[in-house]
Write a protein that holds these residues in place. Structure first.
Motif: not given
Length: 383
Positions: A1-20
């Motif tokens: 079975m072929e592989k499929t990957f999902a990429f998930i971007g991270n975004w926050s309105m906080a000025k110091e949002p921690g890991p993005l």
């Protein structure tokens, strides 16, 4: 079975949002589940993706007003995908040539990348002297720029070829200047559409490849004070649909191969048309039978059936979307069986099974990620 990957971007309105950054997940097409494998590039506030499937490159905007020590304005990255593991490696990075880049799109040849810069609401007050010698005060806002970048054969981003600057403003306090929000490629035409939240307009562009220029083909005005946000194209008919940030409206527009735009209709996405109805993403089913708009004000997805001939949308379902604030981005699984929602307020990716008529079944959790903002699927080896 072929592989499929999902990429998930991270975004926050906080000025110091921690890991993005961007998470890589293994995707199971049978269950619609995502298994997180790694998270990288914490410096990227991932506002939007576009995927070069042929070259295995994920392009991503770093949606920041500036990158201290790096550049004024934001950035756009090209990340090379390792086909065996889905791991991402930096291939190319460029200034976006504007604050808060909000979207990016590839042309069909893979030779060009277009980036829309939303810009902030910052203003400076200046004195100017007119021809009579009198002094006046004027206010100038951050420039809103739509930028055309060339790509080399490896997909690396070159110096900008052209910049289109939007002008004008809207009725609302947050519409004192243009805010180009999304840029999307129309199927089989070479046309790009840009929604501008600041001046309540939509623009069509084409690329003059001989001169390396953006050519504005048409501009139409939307409902005053509506802030058109995202748009999506019908897969087989010359229709596009857009939603709005400050009015509960979904609009339909007909376009031709020359880029001429003709408004067709607008419909409401909420029972009370006086409610603001802030919307985020808008998507269409792969078969063109259903339209989906994400309403953040009441955390719902509104589903519309599209007339098979005219394309006119009719609301048929309103679904609670499992998020405390509606989320930011939607996308379909590669086989169209699931609609995924990146719910940044909940640090959750929600999965909605899609019925044959386009209606949605209740959601379940597909993955957890900090402040998810954008999702893209990649299957190695596919054209």
């Amino acid at each position: 079975m072929e592989k499929t990957f999902a990429f998930i971007g991270n975004w926050s309105m906080a000025k110091e949002p921690g890991p993005l950054g961007i998470a890589t997940a293994a995707y199971d097409p049978q269950t619609g589940g995502m298994e997180l494998l790694e998270q990288r590039f914490p410096q990227i506030k991932a506002g939007a993706f576009c995927l070069d499937q042929a070259r295995g490159i994920l392009y991503c905007v770093n949606e920041r007003p500036e990158v201290p020590g790096e550049t004024l304005g934001g950035q756009v990255f090209g990340l090379k995908i390792q086909p065996e593991t889905g791991a991402l490696e930096e291939l190319t990075v460029s200034p976006s040539f504007g604050p808060l880049p909000s979207d990016c799109a590839l042309d069909s040849t893979g030779r060009y990348l277009i980036v829309s810069n939303h810009s902030g609401r910052n203003a400076i007050t200046k004195t100017v002297q007119d021809v009579s010698g009198r002094y006046h005060l004027v206010r100038e806002y951050d420039e809103t720029a739509v930028v055309l970048f060339p790509l080399d054969r490896q997909g690396r981003i070159g110096e900008p070829l052209d910049i289109a600057r939007h002008m004008g403003c809207g009725l609302l306090p947050n519409q004192q200047s243009p805010h180009a929000h999304c840029v999307r490629l129309a199927p089989d035409t070479g046309l790009f559409i840009v929604c501008d939240k600041g001046n309540d307009s939509m623009y069509s562009y084409r690329i003059d490849t001989e001169r390396g220029k953006l050519v504005c083909c048409d501009r139409i005005d939307c409902v005053p004070g509506s802030s058109p946000r995202y748009c999506v194209f019908h897969p087989t008919k010359p229709f596009l649909y857009y939603n709005c940030e400050t009015k509960p409206l979904v609009g339909m527009v007909r376009y031709d191969r020359y880029g001429k735009l003709a408004p067709v209709t607008t419909v409401h996405c909420m029972d009370d048309p006086l409610v603001k109805g802030m919307q985020s993403d808008i998507r269409i089913s792969p078969d063109g039978k259903a339209l989906y708009t994400l309403v953040r004000d009441n955390s719902t997805i509104v589903v519309y059936a599209l007339d098979a001939e005219t394309g006119v949308p009719t609301p048929v379902q309103t679904v609670p979307c499992g998020s405390s604030r509606g989320g930011r981005w939607m996308t379909f699984s590669p086989d169209g069986r699931y609609l995924f929602l990146a719910a940044c307020p909940d640090s959750q990716v929600w999965r909605f099974p899609v019925a044959p008529d386009g209606k949605l079944f209740p959601p379940s959790a597909a993955a957890q990620a900090p402040a998810p903002s954008a999702i893209a699927f990649y299957t190695p080896g596919r054209a």
